[in-house]
Scaffold this motif. Structure first.
Motif, mmCIF file in Angstrom:
data_model
loop_
_atom_site.group_PDB
_atom_site.id
_atom_site.type_symbol
_atom_site.label_atom_id
_atom_site.label_comp_id
_atom_site.label_asym_id
_atom_site.label_seq_id
_atom_site.Cartn_x
_atom_site.Cartn_y
_atom_site.Cartn_z
ATOM 1 N N UNK A 85 87.864 55.191 11.553
ATOM 2 C CA UNK A 85 87.027 56.395 10.892
ATOM 3 C C UNK A 85 88.858 57.160 10.341
ATOM 4 N N UNK A 86 88.964 57.501 10.330
ATOM 5 C CA UNK A 86 90.402 58.643 9.681
ATOM 6 C C UNK A 86 91.368 59.198 9.805
ATOM 7 N N UNK A 87 90.257 60.096 10.651
ATOM 8 C CA UNK A 87 91.296 61.298 11.578
ATOM 9 C C UNK A 87 91.607 61.266 12.654
ATOM 10 N N UNK A 88 90.713 59.251 13.259
ATOM 11 C CA UNK A 88 90.920 58.393 14.387
ATOM 12 C C UNK A 88 92.406 58.479 15.397
ATOM 13 N N UNK A 89 92.923 59.308 16.464
ATOM 14 C CA UNK A 89 94.054 58.808 16.627
ATOM 15 C C UNK A 89 94.636 56.985 16.919
ATOM 16 N N UNK A 90 93.470 56.674 17.783
ATOM 17 C CA UNK A 90 93.858 55.048 17.695
ATOM 18 C C UNK A 90 93.692 54.026 16.390
ATOM 19 N N UNK A 91 93.015 54.670 15.605
ATOM 20 C CA UNK A 91 93.261 54.183 14.636
ATOM 21 C C UNK A 91 94.668 54.397 13.773
ATOM 22 N N UNK A 92 94.710 55.990 13.722
ATOM 23 C CA UNK A 92 96.660 56.312 12.609
ATOM 24 C C UNK A 92 97.600 55.876 13.937
ATOM 25 N N UNK B 216 109.392 66.708 7.138
ATOM 26 C CA UNK B 216 109.027 65.908 8.461
ATOM 27 C C UNK B 216 107.624 64.612 7.712
ATOM 28 N N UNK B 217 108.624 63.939 7.439
ATOM 29 C CA UNK B 217 107.946 62.956 6.700
ATOM 30 C C UNK B 217 107.704 61.811 8.031
ATOM 31 N N UNK B 218 108.799 61.841 8.680
ATOM 32 C CA UNK B 218 108.826 61.028 10.118
ATOM 33 C C UNK B 218 107.142 60.973 10.847
ATOM 34 N N UNK B 219 107.155 62.112 10.951
ATOM 35 C CA UNK B 219 105.534 61.838 12.045
ATOM 36 C C UNK B 219 104.549 61.594 10.674
ATOM 37 N N UNK B 220 105.234 59.996 10.890
ATOM 38 C CA UNK B 220 103.552 59.842 10.006
ATOM 39 C C UNK B 220 102.142 59.556 10.804
ATOM 40 N N UNK B 221 102.278 59.450 11.981
ATOM 41 C CA UNK B 221 101.027 59.172 12.267
ATOM 42 C C UNK B 221 100.238 60.504 12.137
ATOM 43 N N UNK B 222 101.179 61.921 12.760
ATOM 44 C CA UNK B 222 99.923 63.222 13.165
ATOM 45 C C UNK B 222 99.608 63.259 11.194
ATOM 46 N N UNK B 223 100.772 62.791 10.192
ATOM 47 C CA UNK B 223 100.291 62.974 8.844
ATOM 48 C C UNK B 223 99.341 62.313 8.851
ATOM 49 N N UNK C 89 95.830 61.818 10.522
ATOM 50 C CA UNK C 89 95.185 62.442 11.606
ATOM 51 C C UNK C 89 95.113 63.422 10.952
ATOM 52 N N UNK C 90 96.336 64.706 10.544
ATOM 53 C CA UNK C 90 95.690 65.268 10.243
ATOM 54 C C UNK C 90 96.130 66.101 9.271
#
Length: 183
Positions: A60-67, A85-92, A94-95
Motif C-alpha cells: 500500500x503506497x501510503x503505508x508507513x511499513x511499506x515505505x 529536502x530530498x533526504x526525507x525520502x521515506x516521508x516523500x 508516504x506523503x
C-alpha cells in the motif's frame, strides 16, 4: 535484454547524430548520456537498502511499513538544503504531495510511526555518499564502518557497528518476487 536494447538505441542515436551533425554527436548526446547515468545512480542510491521482506507485505503506497522498507532518510545533510529536502525520502514516499518545506517537520511529528516500522536513518551524509560507500564497501571494508558511524539508533537498544553493518547488508539481499503481494 534491456542492456542490448539500450546499446542498440545508443548507437542508433549516434548514427542519427552523425547525419544531423558533428556537434550533436560528440557534444550534446554524450552530455545527455552522462546526465542520465548520474540520475540513475542517484535513484539507485535512494533505494539501495530495500528490506528483503518487502515482497511479503501488502504494498500500500501510503503505508508507513511499506515505505520504511523501501528507502531511507538522510537527516542533517547539507544537500537537503539544495535538493528540496530530498533526504526525507521515506516521508516523500508516504506523503508525496506534501510540500518539500514541510517534510522535516512531518517526519519529526510522526517519529514514533517511523521508529515502529524500523526505518533506516542516517545523519550527516546524503544519498550520493551512501551509494559510493556501499559500492566501495565491497572492495574496501572500512567503508561499512563509515556508513555505520552515520546510522541513527532508534529506541533504547543501541546496535553495535557490526550489527548495523549486518542489518544494512541484509537489506542488499535479492528479493524473492514470487512472494509479492500487490494491493
Amino acid at each position: 535484454m534491456s542492456m542490448v536494447v539500450s546499446i542498440i538505441c545508443y548507437y542508433h542515436l549516434l548514427t542519427c547524430g552523425g547525419i544531423v551533425g558533428y556537434y550533436f554527436t560528440w557534444h550534446v548526446f554524450p552530455l545527455l548520456f552522462v546526465m542520465a547515468l548520474f540520475l540513475m545512480q542517484g535513484n539507485w542510491s535512494q533505494h539501495i537498502f530495500v528490506h528483503p521482506h518487502i515482497a511479503t507485505i501488502p504494498q500500500k503506497r501510503s503505508s508507513y511499513r511499506y515505505n520504511c522498507y523501501l528507502t531511507y532518510q538522510c537527516m542533517n545533510a547539507t544537500l537537503n538544503l539544495r535538493s528540496f529536502n530530498d533526504g526525507y525520502h521515506v516521508t516523500h514516499h508516504i506523503k508525496s504531495r506534501l510540500h518539500w518545506s514541510e517534510l522535516a517537520s512531518d517526519f519529526l511529528n510522526n517519529f514514533d510511526k517511523y521508529a515502529e516500522h524500523d526505518v533506516i536513518i542516517f545523519n550527516g551524509l546524503f544519498f550520493d555518499a551512501f551509494g559510493a560507500l556501499v559500492f566501495l564497501g565491497w572492495y574496501i571494508p572500512s567503508c561499512w564502518t563509515c556508513i555505520a558511524k552515520h546510522y541513527v539508533h532508534l529506541g533504547k537498544h543501541k546496535l553495535t557497528t557490526e550489527e548495523v553493518v549486518a542489518k544494512l547488508k541484509s537489506r542488499l539481499a535479492p528479493i524473492d518476487r514470487s512472494k509479492c503481494k500487490v494491493q
